[in-house]
Design a protein around this motif. Structure first.
Motif, PDB file in Angstrom:
ATOM      1  N   UNK A  90      57.515 -73.271 -62.462  1.00  0.00           N
ATOM      2  CA  UNK A  90      57.802 -74.521 -61.772  1.00  0.00           C
ATOM      3  C   UNK A  90      56.491 -75.132 -61.300  1.00  0.00           C
ATOM      4  N   UNK A  91      56.550 -76.398 -60.947  1.00  0.00           N
ATOM      5  CA  UNK A  91      55.371 -77.064 -60.404  1.00  0.00           C
ATOM      6  C   UNK A  91      55.680 -77.583 -59.001  1.00  0.00           C
ATOM      7  N   UNK A  92      54.635 -77.906 -58.274  1.00  0.00           N
ATOM      8  CA  UNK A  92      54.800 -78.442 -56.923  1.00  0.00           C
ATOM      9  C   UNK A  92      53.538 -79.227 -56.589  1.00  0.00           C
ATOM     10  N   UNK A  98      51.887 -79.781 -45.894  1.00  0.00           N
ATOM     11  CA  UNK A  98      53.298 -80.066 -46.162  1.00  0.00           C
ATOM     12  C   UNK A  98      54.035 -78.883 -46.772  1.00  0.00           C
ATOM     13  N   UNK A  99      53.296 -77.851 -47.177  1.00  0.00           N
ATOM     14  CA  UNK A  99      53.896 -76.711 -47.877  1.00  0.00           C
ATOM     15  C   UNK A  99      54.409 -75.681 -46.883  1.00  0.00           C
ATOM     16  N   UNK A 100      55.711 -75.443 -46.918  1.00  0.00           N
ATOM     17  CA  UNK A 100      56.301 -74.432 -46.040  1.00  0.00           C
ATOM     18  C   UNK A 100      56.105 -73.043 -46.643  1.00  0.00           C
ATOM     19  N   UNK A 101      56.286 -72.028 -45.831  1.00  0.00           N
ATOM     20  CA  UNK A 101      56.192 -70.660 -46.326  1.00  0.00           C
ATOM     21  C   UNK A 101      57.260 -70.415 -47.394  1.00  0.00           C
ATOM     22  N   UNK A 102      58.420 -71.003 -47.193  1.00  0.00           N
ATOM     23  CA  UNK A 102      59.492 -70.870 -48.188  1.00  0.00           C
ATOM     24  C   UNK A 102      59.075 -71.501 -49.520  1.00  0.00           C
ATOM     25  N   UNK A 103      58.458 -72.690 -49.458  1.00  0.00           N
ATOM     26  CA  UNK A 103      57.948 -73.348 -50.666  1.00  0.00           C
ATOM     27  C   UNK A 103      56.944 -72.445 -51.381  1.00  0.00           C
ATOM     28  N   UNK A 104      56.040 -71.910 -50.582  1.00  0.00           N
ATOM     29  CA  UNK A 104      54.948 -71.118 -51.146  1.00  0.00           C
ATOM     30  C   UNK A 104      55.462 -69.859 -51.831  1.00  0.00           C
ATOM     31  N   UNK A 105      56.343 -69.158 -51.147  1.00  0.00           N
ATOM     32  CA  UNK A 105      56.866 -67.916 -51.714  1.00  0.00           C
ATOM     33  C   UNK A 105      57.710 -68.177 -52.953  1.00  0.00           C
ATOM     34  N   UNK A 106      58.402 -69.303 -52.988  1.00  0.00           N
ATOM     35  CA  UNK A 106      59.226 -69.625 -54.152  1.00  0.00           C
ATOM     36  C   UNK A 106      58.357 -69.833 -55.389  1.00  0.00           C
ATOM     37  N   UNK A 107      57.277 -70.602 -55.260  1.00  0.00           N
ATOM     38  CA  UNK A 107      56.445 -70.861 -56.430  1.00  0.00           C
ATOM     39  C   UNK A 107      55.682 -69.616 -56.864  1.00  0.00           C
ATOM     40  N   UNK A 108      55.281 -68.791 -55.914  1.00  0.00           N
ATOM     41  CA  UNK A 108      54.608 -67.531 -56.254  1.00  0.00           C
ATOM     42  C   UNK A 108      55.577 -66.588 -56.967  1.00  0.00           C
ATOM     43  N   UNK A 147      46.811 -78.423 -56.967  1.00  0.00           N
ATOM     44  CA  UNK A 147      47.677 -78.362 -55.795  1.00  0.00           C
ATOM     45  C   UNK A 147      47.827 -76.932 -55.279  1.00  0.00           C
ATOM     46  N   UNK A 148      47.930 -76.805 -53.965  1.00  0.00           N
ATOM     47  CA  UNK A 148      48.121 -75.500 -53.338  1.00  0.00           C
ATOM     48  C   UNK A 148      49.433 -74.885 -53.833  1.00  0.00           C
TER      49      UNK A 148
END
Length: 244
Positions: A90-92, A98-108, A147-148
């Protein structure tokens, strides 16, 4: 042409986009292909269209048991695995603030952990086959910044590829990464990224987005015996972006 004649291949994220393009080309080149994806409807429809050399298994690539099920299902249907294409991702395009911990863990989990699980799960099957090729789809953001979250996960794929290549060489298993630039797929043309992608395309030396098939040709090379002495390397498909 039959550059993959007799080879058993797993392609993740194969229901659409680059994964679909890889599957179509691989079938045309004589491979037996297991397509995996969360999207059961699209995955089954594509497998039915591609015929008896294709088979669909629904998969959450972040789930270890799903990986074991995919390997077992592939061996039951076609035999031991020769090629794994870790394509799902996926991309983000959010700022770090603006990146939540939930966002971060999902993409990782989707972009990085799934690749680890795929490589770990397929090795035993490839050893049965007498060797194999693992192709990990990274990004130019696995070489240069972006992007982070997305960049972090794709750099991880680049590093995991090299580590796995060194370990798996003894088993006759090659591991390489492919680094697409801006590819015209449904994933990057999402509402939160479309405008940025269209603006960025103007900075590409070749002045256009790539087609998925242009990436598929590199993936085919790495999956085939044509690349028999290539392992632990990055293969860039970016229209000249990283040459600037």
């Amino acid at each position: 042409m039959t550059r993959l004649a007799g080879k058993v291949v797993i392609i993740t994220g194969a229901a659409q986009g680059m994964g679909e393009a890889h599957a179509r080309l691989f079938i045309a080149e004589g491979a037996k292909v297991v397509l995996t994806d969360l999207n059961q409807q699209k995955g089954q429809a594509l497998a039915a269209e591609l015929g008896e050399m294709a088979f669909f298994i629904q998969q959450n690539v972040t789930n270890e048991q799903d990986w074991l099920n995919v390997i077992a299902g592939t061996e039951q249907k076609f035999g031991p695995v020769n090629v794994l294409v870790n394509n799902a991702g996926i991309t983000m395009a959010k700022s770090i603030l603006e990146t939540s911990l939930e966002d971060y863990r999902r993409i990782v989990d989707i972009n990085q952990v799934s690749v680890f699980l795929g490589m770990k799960s397929v090795i035993a099957s490839m050893k049965k086959a007498g060797g194999g090729s693992i192709v990990n789809i990274s990004s130019i953001n696995g070489i240069v910044g972006g992007a982070i979250g997305y960049t972090d996960s794709k750099f991880a794929v680049t590093g995991m590829t090299k580590a796995a290549a060194l370990e798996c060489a003894a088993f006759g298993i090659r591991v390489n990464s492919v680094h697409p630039g801006v590819i015209e797929t449904p994933m990057i043309m999402q509402a939160d990224t479309k405008a940025a992608v269209e603006a960025f395309a103007k900075t590409i030396p070749l002045k256009r987005l790539a087609k998925s098939e242009e990436v598929s040709n590199i993936v085919l090379y790495l999956a085939s015996d044509d690349s028999s002495y290539s392992t632990g390397s990055e293969f860039v498909v970016d229209g000249g972006l990283t040459a600037q």
